[in-house]
Design a protein around this motif. Structure first.
Motif, short mmCIF file in Angstrom:
data_model
loop_
_atom_site.label_atom_id
_atom_site.label_comp_id
_atom_site.label_asym_id
_atom_site.label_seq_id
_atom_site.Cartn_x
_atom_site.Cartn_y
_atom_site.Cartn_z
N MET A 1 0.84 -1.19 0.00
CA MET A 1 0.00 0.00 0.00
C MET A 1 0.88 1.24 0.00
N SER A 3 2.13 4.97 0.72
CA SER A 3 2.03 5.92 1.82
C SER A 3 1.87 7.32 1.26
N LYS A 7 3.22 9.14 -2.36
CA LYS A 7 2.40 9.96 -3.26
C LYS A 7 2.99 11.37 -3.39
N ARG A 170 -0.72 5.10 5.52
CA ARG A 170 -1.09 4.43 4.28
C ARG A 170 -2.35 5.07 3.71
N LEU A 171 -2.29 5.43 2.45
CA LEU A 171 -3.38 6.18 1.83
C LEU A 171 -4.67 5.38 1.81
N GLU A 172 -4.58 4.11 1.55
CA GLU A 172 -5.79 3.29 1.45
C GLU A 172 -6.54 3.24 2.78
N LEU A 173 -5.79 3.33 3.89
CA LEU A 173 -6.43 3.24 5.20
C LEU A 173 -7.10 4.54 5.61
N ASP A 175 -8.99 6.32 3.47
CA ASP A 175 -10.17 6.52 2.64
C ASP A 175 -11.43 6.44 3.50
#
Length: 777
Positions: A1, A3, A7, A170-173, A175
């Motif tokens: 994932m 971070s 990005k 983590r970017l996905e976490l 959202d």
């Protein structure tokens, strides 16, 4: 994932993308940051972006320098700094805005070498040509991350403080999450703000020292937001006072403190530095202040001390009322910290009051024994537990007063009645002529514990049963007088080989065959060995296929040595006895018979004294005395167990021939003379698991059992009872075979002693045997 850091770097680098068909490759990427928002993380980015350089003072080792130096670097002319040839140089410009470069005629002199790079390079900026701020990068859906971020000033401030740790998120976490000031502040803390508040109150200077500036600011913001308190402005004592008040929102902080107050040893003292509010009504809760608890303890101390002026009935009634009014304090935090000893002691005093409300001074000696065994023994237990609760002299004096008001009259009355019925009907215990030969089979080991009074034997039985051992008990009478020299030989398996000649001042019998005195213990040990009994030390396990005698847990010695303080050591002594019984069973003994010689009386402040002229006695012990031949006395005389033709004197009631004696035995009372024996055996696994051989081949150890036992696990440890000292690469289980092998991990242990242990499914010891690593090589 990915971070946020990933990005961010991707966004900066991608700004150099161009269409080769219509554009010339940019010379560099400019990163203006007029508010210096990104500056705290630049040292980290320098490690992750090898093409990054920073405008500032000349320090080529940190890829930092003035504008002219940056021009030299991107032209690849700087001898001290070389950038990757496959990456476009990134120039971070702290304190510089995009417009500062555009107004060339007004451009500051120190920036002029960079002005023309706005045309040959590209600027990392938003779609609207504004510089990227942290908030804009996180929020924007056009070139940014498109996250849901609060835009208020407090959130922005917290965001900047937490930037270093934010990059690792983590970017996905993220959202679907709303990122506000509390979220950012928690990044700088442990994620458990309540615990940090307690740590700060407990040790303000230490907590502040371990926080960097950003973390400290974040902590302050959390306190303001969640607890309406500023650490800087209000301080730790204001926080301690609010903690003690337990009012929202501090009630949750108090609950956490109360869960484990020992983790914060200084908080009570911090609260003491604050003043409790003046009570406004009867139901005000001041229990958060240790000062309040101190006051309650002081009041209870006075009430208990006043019991000396009351009759036993009045004292019992008052103690029960005190227990009711102070009972709630036993569940409060101060009791768990040992600051409410009298509240704890009063629970046991109340139990003592209930037991002593029923007299047992009635009927025959056997009637008294039945009542004592059924429930009256709890009076002795409650006495010990109430003493165990106190530490200081003032608290001891209060409990002592209560015990003398409640226990002493009850025990005295019972002892007088027992002495009366024994004088009339004879002592109910066996005489030496009634002793029978020991019929113990192989595999039985005696465990003698000197002074295991009935209440302690019952406590010991409970502890043994908690270890899943099978325990059966039997009650009897000690030999008279109830002293070790007389009573211990009577419970040994060689008792039939002992006799009493003329009574002596030490009440010691002799070996029947030789006439040698058992004084000192040598002759008793010799007699045991001659009859095939192994004399085991406190650590030896012996041969479990034979018969054994072991002594430990000298409660009597501790009582004579410590007086009332024996109460504090009872559980330790009993736990040692439990461990010893487990060791013996694990070593293969089928049955452990726990026996004792006598009980005892205990009274802080001293048992009552009764006079006995020195001219009448050869030896005056605490509760018994050997009289001189021909001496005339009004003392009650009783026959010696080993020779009934010889008599001795016993002190009346629970009195003592000496002044100020707290712990004594040798007299005639239920506490001294009623004893309990325990027979202990293990479960099926204990009875069937036995190690017959241990063999080594290098570091591989082969263990063989007497017979196969499915599900038993073998381990090797440096300390048999400690699982953390396991030395095998992997534990193994026996299946259908009687043999199993394991491999040692540590070659350095070769030649050292270790323990082979067998375990059941719950990890309990079934058997153990010492061995020398690789001894058979």
């Amino acid at each position: 994932m990915a971070s946020i850091s990933d990005k961010l770097m991707e966004s900066v680098r991608s700004s150099a993308a161009y269409n080769a068909n219509v554009q010339v490759a940019p010379a560099c990427i400019l990163w203006p940051d007029g508010d210096r928002q990104w500056e705290p993380v630049v040292p980290r980015l320098l490690q992750e972006l090898p093409e990054l350089c920073v405008l500032g003072d000349y320090d080529p080792a940190q890829r930092t320098g003035p504008a002219i130096w940056l021009r030299v670097v991107i032209a690849d002319k700087a001898e001290d700094t070389k950038l990757p040839s496959d990456r476009k140089p990134i120039l971070y410009l702290p304190g510089v805005r995009r417009q500062d470069l555009r107004a060339v005629e007004n451009c500051p002199d120190h920036l002029k070498p960079l002005a023309e790079l706005q045309y040959r390079g590209v600027i990392w900026s938003q779609m609207n040509a504004k510089d990227w701020t942290i908030l804009a990068f996180l929020q924007s859906r056009q070139g940014g991350l498109g996250l849901d971020v609060a835009a208020d000033n407090e959130a922005k401030r917290a965001m900047r403080l937490a930037l270093f740790r934010l990059l690792d998120e983590r970017l996905e976490l993220l959202d679907g999450k709303h990122l506000d000031k509390d979220y950012f502040n928690k990044l700088l803390t442990s994620g458990d703000p309540i615990r940090e508040v307690l740590q700060w109150i407990d040790d303000p200077a230490g907590f502040r020292d371990k926080c960097d500036e950003n973390a400290w600011r974040a902590f302050g913001e959390i306190c303001k937001s969640q607890l309406k308190l500023s650490p800087e402005r209000d301080g730790e004592l204001e926080a301690a006072g609010r903690l003690a008040e337990k009012a929202p929102p501090w009630d949750s902080v108090w609950e956490r403190f109360a869960e484990a107050p020992s983790r914060y040893p200084n908080i009570p003292q911090q609260i003491r530095k604050t003043a409790p509010p003046k009570p406004k009504g009867l139901f005000d809760d001041l229990s958060g202040w240790p000062q309040w608890n101190d006051g309650q303890e002081e009041a209870l101390r006075g009430e208990l001390t006043s019991l000396s002026e009351l009759t036993p009935e009045q004292a019992r009634s008052k103690v029960l009322a005190l227990n009711k009014s102070h009972g709630e304090r036993r569940s409060q935090v101060w009791a768990s910290l040992g600051m409410s000893p009298l509240a704890v002691a009063t629970e046991h005093l109340a139990g003592l009051a209930q037991v002593t409300s029923d007299s047992i001074a009635a009927g025959t000696a056997e009637d008294m024994l039945a009542a004592y065994q059924a429930s009256a023994w709890r009076a002795d237990d409650r006495l010990l537990r109430s003493l165990e609760a106190v530490q200081t002299d003032s608290d001891l004096n209060a409990v002592e007063t209560a015990l003398r008001a409640l226990y002493l009259p009850w025990a005295t009355e019972a002892a007088h009645h027992l002495q009366k019925v024994v004088s009339a009907d004879g002592y109910p215990g066996k005489s030496a002529t009634d002793l029978v030969a020991d019929d113990s089979e192989a595999g039985v080991c005696y465990l003698f514990i000197d002074g295991l009074r009935l209440d302690l034997a019952k406590r010991l039985a409970e502890k043994l049963e908690e270890k899943s051992l099978t325990v059966s008990a039997s009650v009897g009478w000690s030999a008279l007088p109830s002293v070790t020299s007389t009573a211990k030989p009577a419970v040994t398996p060689v008792r039939r080989l002992i006799q009493g000649a003329d009574a002596n001042k030490d009440f010691t019998p002799e070996v029947a065959a030789s006439g040698k005195s058992l004084q000192g213990g040598y002759q008793l040990q010799k007699l045991l060995e001659e009859q095939g009994w192994q004399k085991l030390s406190k650590t030896e396990n012996g041969d479990s296929s034979g018969r054994g005698w072991c002594e430990m847990g000298d409660i009597d010695h501790e009582g004579h040595e410590r007086g009332w303080k024996l109460a504090r050591h009872i559980d330790l002594l009993l736990n040692e006895a439990v461990e010893r019984a487990q060791q013996l069973l694990a070593a293969g003994w089928k049955q452990i018979r726990i026996v004792t010689d006598h009980g005892w009386l205990l009274m802080p402040g001293g048992l009552p004294k009764t006079p006995l002229a020195a001219s009448l006695s050869e030896n005056k012990w605490g509760r018994c005395a050997a009289l001189k031949p021909g001496a005339s006395t009004d003392e009650q005389l009783f026959p010696w167990f080993w020779n009934p033709s010889q008599c001795f004197a016993l002190a009346e009631g629970v009195s003592c021939y000496r002044e100020g004696v707290q712990y004594a035995h040798g007299g005639l009372s239920l506490q001294e003379c009623v004893t309990m024996s325990l027979v202990v055996a293990g479960g099926a696994a204990f009875r069937s698991v036995r190690i017959v051989s241990v063999e080594w081949k290098q570091l591989r150890c082969k263990v063989e059992l007497a017979e196969p036992v499915d599900g038993v696990t073998v381990d090797i440890r440096t300390h048999a009872a400690n699982p953390a000292t396991s030395q095998v690469a992997a534990k193994k289980q026996f299946t259908s075979k009687a043999a199993c092998s394991v491999v040692m991990q540590d070659e350095d242990l070769e030649g050292h002693e270790v323990w082979v242990v067998l375990l059941d499914d719950d990890g309990a010891l079934l058997a153990q045997q010492s061995t020398i690593v690789a001894e058979d090589n």
